[in-house]
Scaffold this motif. Structure first.
Motif, mmCIF file in Angstrom:
data_model
loop_
_atom_site.group_PDB
_atom_site.id
_atom_site.type_symbol
_atom_site.label_atom_id
_atom_site.label_comp_id
_atom_site.label_asym_id
_atom_site.label_seq_id
_atom_site.Cartn_x
_atom_site.Cartn_y
_atom_site.Cartn_z
ATOM 1 N N LEU A 265 0.816 -1.214 0.000
ATOM 2 C CA LEU A 265 0.000 0.000 0.000
ATOM 3 C C LEU A 265 0.851 1.265 0.000
ATOM 4 O O LEU A 265 0.467 2.279 -0.574
ATOM 5 C CB LEU A 265 -0.925 0.009 1.225
ATOM 6 C CG LEU A 265 -2.100 -0.965 1.197
ATOM 7 C CD1 LEU A 265 -2.803 -0.947 2.554
ATOM 8 C CD2 LEU A 265 -3.083 -0.600 0.094
ATOM 9 N N HIS A 272 -8.175 1.858 3.162
ATOM 10 C CA HIS A 272 -7.482 0.989 2.215
ATOM 11 C C HIS A 272 -6.905 -0.244 2.916
ATOM 12 O O HIS A 272 -6.884 -1.334 2.338
ATOM 13 C CB HIS A 272 -6.367 1.758 1.510
ATOM 14 C CG HIS A 272 -6.874 2.878 0.658
ATOM 15 N ND1 HIS A 272 -6.037 3.825 0.088
ATOM 16 C CD2 HIS A 272 -8.133 3.218 0.276
ATOM 17 C CE1 HIS A 272 -6.777 4.693 -0.591
ATOM 18 N NE2 HIS A 272 -8.036 4.341 -0.494
ATOM 19 N N SER A 393 0.075 7.651 -2.076
ATOM 20 C CA SER A 393 -0.467 6.299 -1.943
ATOM 21 C C SER A 393 -0.088 5.460 -3.161
ATOM 22 O O SER A 393 -0.387 5.829 -4.296
ATOM 23 C CB SER A 393 -1.991 6.361 -1.817
ATOM 24 O OG SER A 393 -2.580 5.094 -2.050
#
Length: 416
Positions: A265, A272, A393
């Motif tokens: 990630l 998320h 991200s």
């Protein structure tokens, strides 16, 4: 006892579904106790609404905590109605509020207690006009200030409301709309100052507040609110969350699989992290084998996180961005983000070359570019690193490449 955690299927969580954030809760509690008004700042899916709900739960014995959601509000009158209806669970406050709207409520043919809040909201809205909303709003704040306990007023999605007032459905910023935003924000500022010590206010939303107000040259209207930046989880917290979820659902994470998930990630945005585990759990259940190994992480990420279901979750980033910057410069923002995603970094030279391809009716291309970069950085899409912009991200970057990168030619390959 080793902690377990249930999956969060809604837009926010509190209580036993709320994970960690203890240092944030402690700091925010301290600021609230000192009488501060707070602007909760963070990129999307960071858990702003959840932390507001958890503060409400934990502070309810010390404060009268009132949560107001303005997501469906399209005018200042709508906002006043939303605040009014949020008082309904608090009997003494609600009785005074009904008195404030007695001229409207007396016209109801049925018992007010039998009218649902949706219908009641329509009735109250019909009785508010451009000329009396601030007077009713001032009276509402006076009612809150006279409460026997101090009031913590948590107002979510204020930026969405302000953005709509400022731009309307045609995304045109006019002097009249700027004046309306100024009037609303000045009203909120005045009441926050007038009732200091009796009312604490937390403002938050799913889009950045400061970039919107900057577009109207009204940034000063929130300078009495202390910004509080809600950061992503650190790796330890994210791994702990995944492991707690795994214990709850009987998933056996082998050989530091949780660590591999977090590394993939890159930025540990709470939603998320939970989304990643949800895909892991679903796959384990479908195959009827609950062991999960690190060498499966990439496949889950590529097929599930970046697949159709992940697409539905992440498209919201694109939709919210268009709300903030408007359709005129949205194509510029798309190209900037796609260049950043495809090349892994955005250089100054690439920015200047991209900028050459745009002309706007209402502003110079450089001004539009500077505004776009401010919004993208403020709202957590990209960040500056070693003189270049990069995606914060990895998930958002990889999704952006998959969505927009297939036919994209990077600046360096165009022979410009």
């Amino acid at each position: 006892m080793t902690k377990k955690l249930k999956q969060a299927f809604g837009n926010w969580v509190d209580g036993d579904r709320f994970w960690d954030r203890e240092s944030d809760i402690d700091l925010l509690r301290q600021k609230i106790n000192e009488g501060a008004h707070i602007l909760l700042v963070a990129q999307r899916r960071m858990g702003k609404t959840s932390i507001m709900k958890e503060l409400k739960r934990r502070l309810m014995t010390q404060y009268t905590c009132i949560f107001v959601d303005l997501q469906k509000s399209r005018s200042v009158e709508d906002a006043i109605v939303a605040i009014s209806l949020a008082l309904e669970p608090h009997k003494s406050l609600w009785n005074k509020t009904k008195g404030l709207f007695s001229n409207i409520l007396n016209k109801l043919t049925e018992n007010i207690e039998e009218v649902n809040l949706g219908e009641l909201g329509i009735k109250l809205r019909a009785g508010l006009t451009a000329g009396n909303w601030s007077e009713k709003g001032d009276s509402l704040f006076s009612i809150l200030a006279e409460n026997d306990k101090p009031v913590l007023l948590l107002i979510d999605e204020v930026p969405l409301l302000v953005n709509y007032i400022l731009k309307g459905e045609d995304f045109k910023i006019t002097r009249e709309r700027v004046n309306k935003v100024d009037e609303f924000m000045s009203w909120l500022r005045k009441n926050s100052q007038e009732h200091q010590g009796k009312i604490r206010i937390i403002l938050s939303g799913s889009i950045g507040f400061e970039p919107i107000l900057r577009q109207a040259s009204l940034s000063a209207t929130i300078n009495n609110f202390q910004p509080y930046d809600l950061k992503p989880w650190d790796e330890k917290t994210a791994i702990g969350c995944i492991e707690a979820l795994a214990r709850e659902y009987g998933v056996y994470l082998k050989d530091h699989a949780a660590t591999a998930m977090v590394k993939k990630l890159g930025c540990c945005i709470p939603h998320h992290v939970q989304m990643f585990f949800s895909h892991v759990y679903d796959r384990c259940k479908r195959r009827d084998r609950m062991d999960f190994f690190p060498d499966e992480v990439n496949d889950i990420y590529d097929v599930e996180m970046l697949g159709i279901r992940g697409h539905a979750e992440l498209t919201h980033y694109e939709e919210r961005l268009k709300l903030v910057i408007g359709p005129e410069i949205f194509p510029l923002a798309l190209e900037i983000l796609t260049e950043t995603a495809v090349t892994s970094n955005l250089s100054r030279n690439a920015i200047l070359n991209i900028q050459k391809g745009y002309a706007f009716e209402t502003r110079k291309a450089q001004e539009a570019t500077e505004e776009t970069l401010r919004v993208l950085e403020h709202d957590g899409y990209i960040k500056m690193k070693d003189g270049h912009f990069v995606f914060e991200s990895h998930l958002l970057r990889d999704w952006w490449v998959k969505r927009h990168g297939y036919f994209y030619t990077p600046v360096a390959e165009r022979g410009i």
